[in-house]
Scaffold this active site. Structure first.
Site, mmCIF file in Angstrom:
data_model
loop_
_atom_site.group_PDB
_atom_site.id
_atom_site.type_symbol
_atom_site.label_atom_id
_atom_site.label_comp_id
_atom_site.label_asym_id
_atom_site.label_seq_id
_atom_site.Cartn_x
_atom_site.Cartn_y
_atom_site.Cartn_z
ATOM 1 N N GLU A 83 0.810 -1.218 0.000
ATOM 2 C CA GLU A 83 0.000 0.000 0.000
ATOM 3 C C GLU A 83 0.845 1.271 0.000
ATOM 4 O OE1 GLU A 83 -2.913 -0.176 3.197
ATOM 5 O OE2 GLU A 83 -2.855 -2.348 3.014
ATOM 6 N N CYS A 107 4.076 -6.056 15.790
ATOM 7 C CA CYS A 107 3.437 -5.087 16.698
ATOM 8 C C CYS A 107 1.950 -5.439 16.854
ATOM 9 C CB CYS A 107 3.587 -3.660 16.165
ATOM 10 S SG CYS A 107 5.297 -3.141 16.037
ATOM 11 N N CYS A 110 -0.910 -3.520 14.770
ATOM 12 C CA CYS A 110 -0.705 -3.223 13.354
ATOM 13 C C CYS A 110 -1.235 -4.319 12.438
ATOM 14 C CB CYS A 110 0.788 -3.012 13.117
ATOM 15 S SG CYS A 110 1.182 -2.628 11.416
ATOM 16 N N SER A 187 10.615 5.807 9.334
ATOM 17 C CA SER A 187 10.056 5.424 10.623
ATOM 18 C C SER A 187 10.485 4.007 10.981
ATOM 19 C CB SER A 187 8.531 5.513 10.539
ATOM 20 O OG SER A 187 7.943 5.117 11.750
ATOM 21 N N LEU A 211 7.724 4.757 19.360
ATOM 22 C CA LEU A 211 8.032 4.497 20.770
ATOM 23 C C LEU A 211 6.836 3.852 21.470
ATOM 24 C CD1 LEU A 211 10.455 4.919 22.663
ATOM 25 C CD2 LEU A 211 9.424 7.075 23.371
ATOM 26 N N HIS A 212 5.727 4.527 21.448
ATOM 27 C CA HIS A 212 4.444 4.004 21.927
ATOM 28 C C HIS A 212 4.370 3.650 23.412
ATOM 29 C CE1 HIS A 212 3.328 4.151 17.810
ATOM 30 N NE2 HIS A 212 3.832 3.010 17.440
ATOM 31 N N CYS A 329 -2.182 1.538 8.334
ATOM 32 C CA CYS A 329 -1.251 0.457 7.990
ATOM 33 C C CYS A 329 -1.853 -0.910 7.659
ATOM 34 C CB CYS A 329 -0.376 0.239 9.230
ATOM 35 S SG CYS A 329 1.301 0.596 8.964
HETATM 36 N N1 SAH Z 1 7.937 -0.371 10.826
HETATM 37 C C1 SAH Z 1 8.006 1.053 10.910
HETATM 38 C C2 SAH Z 1 7.178 1.785 9.870
HETATM 39 C C3 SAH Z 1 5.828 1.253 9.538
HETATM 40 S S1 SAH Z 1 4.530 1.482 10.712
HETATM 41 C C4 SAH Z 1 7.650 1.512 12.307
HETATM 42 O O1 SAH Z 1 7.336 0.670 13.143
HETATM 43 O O2 SAH Z 1 7.737 2.700 12.588
HETATM 44 C C5 SAH Z 1 4.203 3.220 10.632
HETATM 45 C C6 SAH Z 1 3.623 3.806 11.899
HETATM 46 O O3 SAH Z 1 2.240 3.444 12.041
HETATM 47 C C7 SAH Z 1 4.327 3.306 13.158
HETATM 48 O O4 SAH Z 1 4.496 4.368 14.059
HETATM 49 C C8 SAH Z 1 3.332 2.299 13.691
HETATM 50 O O5 SAH Z 1 3.581 2.053 15.044
HETATM 51 C C9 SAH Z 1 2.014 2.977 13.355
HETATM 52 N N2 SAH Z 1 0.835 2.111 13.377
HETATM 53 C C10 SAH Z 1 0.706 0.836 12.956
HETATM 54 N N3 SAH Z 1 -0.545 0.387 13.158
HETATM 55 C C11 SAH Z 1 -1.235 1.394 13.709
HETATM 56 C C12 SAH Z 1 -2.575 1.550 14.152
HETATM 57 N N4 SAH Z 1 -3.452 0.569 14.073
HETATM 58 N N5 SAH Z 1 -2.924 2.757 14.659
HETATM 59 C C13 SAH Z 1 -2.029 3.778 14.745
HETATM 60 N N6 SAH Z 1 -0.776 3.688 14.347
HETATM 61 C C14 SAH Z 1 -0.364 2.510 13.846
#
Ligand code: SAH
Length: 348
Positions: A83, A107, A110, A187, A211-212, A329
């Protein structure tokens, strides 16, 4: 290929060097071999048999009625799909691209990682995501082109390090697409050794870190990668990145109900980031159907933000765009691979 590699390749094919330059320029303008009108017809036909000029096609397009965001489902030559999301800002057009088909980081919030990683994208495919978006804009009669790129689609860029670096170098090749690396953000979920490597590449991209969480106990509940590298190690790598590149780092923080969005977490976050040249981007978690986690209320977002602001941490709330088109994502790809092919639109 870089311009020099392409020149070397055409010379191997017993062609003059200037053909390599011509082909390079055409490719970066999004052309297929058939459109390369300053090449002899036999050469165009010969190239078609040997090589692929544009490895990325569009399988599906979704346009947001709310804000003009466009989501592409890109199709690759081996039928895999990834995508991309095109967003319009005051400063230009930003395209979010994917770096892998799927992802193996796992994660918990995601959608891209649900089936693991299928394969890495090549540098040419990443560039192709931009060229294809530009072709689409041209097709729509628009003058604008993609001016900013974020490596924030599916995949972990630092888990496909070699191709991502190659891609970044391609962006600034002479007579290429010429997108300044200051307009590019990468990222990562925090692959610490590769963050150090990136800092040494002399490629001035903005580093964003997902970071989250303000501590490892919470982070481990959300991100398996937290079992390998601690927040302390990530922040050390970020400080190194800031020193080497002179650029601030951005921390992404998705507010998740019952996990990381309370007063205690906001305070802990300000403690660990104190004195750092950084910015926090709060993301209201997008609820993914297959995932049990949920986002927080608007009031909670404001409350969290206020605590950071009061303690002088630079913070913004990410605007939600493309909410009506499964902008988050991995959502569109999943929906499509689970839908029968006959229901899909024609290819562009
Ligand atoms: N792998 C990389 C880039 C891809 S994810 C990373 O982890 O940064 C891009 C961003 O979207 C990341 O910050 C990820 O944590 C966030 N993300 C993924 N799923 C999400 C969701 N359901 N809601 C909000 N952010 C999300």
């Amino acid at each position: 290929m870089t311009r020099d590699e392409l020149i070397a390749w055409v010379q191997e094919q017993k062609l003059p060097a200037f053909r390599g330059k011509q082909i390079f320029e055409w490719i970066h303008r999004g052309a297929d071999f058939g459109d390369m009108t300053n090449l002899p017809k036999e050469l165009r036909d010969g190239l078609k048999e040997k090589a692929v000029a544009q490895p990325v096609k569009i399988r599906l397009v979704r346009k947001s009625m709310l804000d003009g965001t466009i989501k592409f489902l890109y199709e690759l030559a081996d039928d895999n799909c990834v995508e991309g999301v095109l967003m319009r800002y005051k400063y230009g057009i930003s395209l979010c691209i994917s770096t892998q088909v799927g992802c193996r980081m796992g994660c918990r919030f995601c959608a891209s990682t649900l089936e693991g990683r299928v394969r890495d994208l090549t540098a040419g495919e990443m560039l192709g995501e931009i060229l294809t978006a530009n072709r689409f804009l041209e097709h729509e009669g628009k003058q604008e082109k993609v001016s900013h790129v974020v490596l924030m689609g599916s995949g972990e860029p630092l888990d496909n390090y070699g191709q991502v670096i190659r891609f970044l170098r391609l962006l600034r090749e002479e007579n290429g697409i010429r997108i300044g690396l200051r307009n590019v953000s990468l990222s990562t979920c925090g692959i610490v050794p590769r963050m150090y490597d990136l800092a040494k590449e002399n490629l001035p991209v903005t580093l964003s870190v997902s970071l989250h969480a303000p501590n490892d106990v919470i982070r481990k509940k959300l991100m398996p990668v937290a079992n390998t590298w601690s927040i302390h190690e990530i922040l050390e790598a970020c400080r190194y990145y800031i020193r080497e590149t002179g650029r601030r780092v951005i921390f992404e923080y998705a507010l998740t109900e019952g996990l990381n969005a309370g007063k205690a977490e906001a305070e802990e976050l300000t403690e660990i980031l104190r004195g750092m040249q950084c910015h926090v981007n709060l993301i209201p978690l997008n609820t993914v159907k297959e995932r049990e986690l949920s986002g927080v209320s608007e009031e909670n977002v404001r409350f969290f933000m206020k605590i950071l602001e009061e303690r002088h941490i630079s913070v913004t709330r990410r605007r939600e765009m493309g909410d009506d088109i499964e902008g988050a994502c991995g959502q569109l790809r999943r929906k499509t691979i689970n839908t029968s092919r006959s229901e899909q639109h024609a290819k562009i």
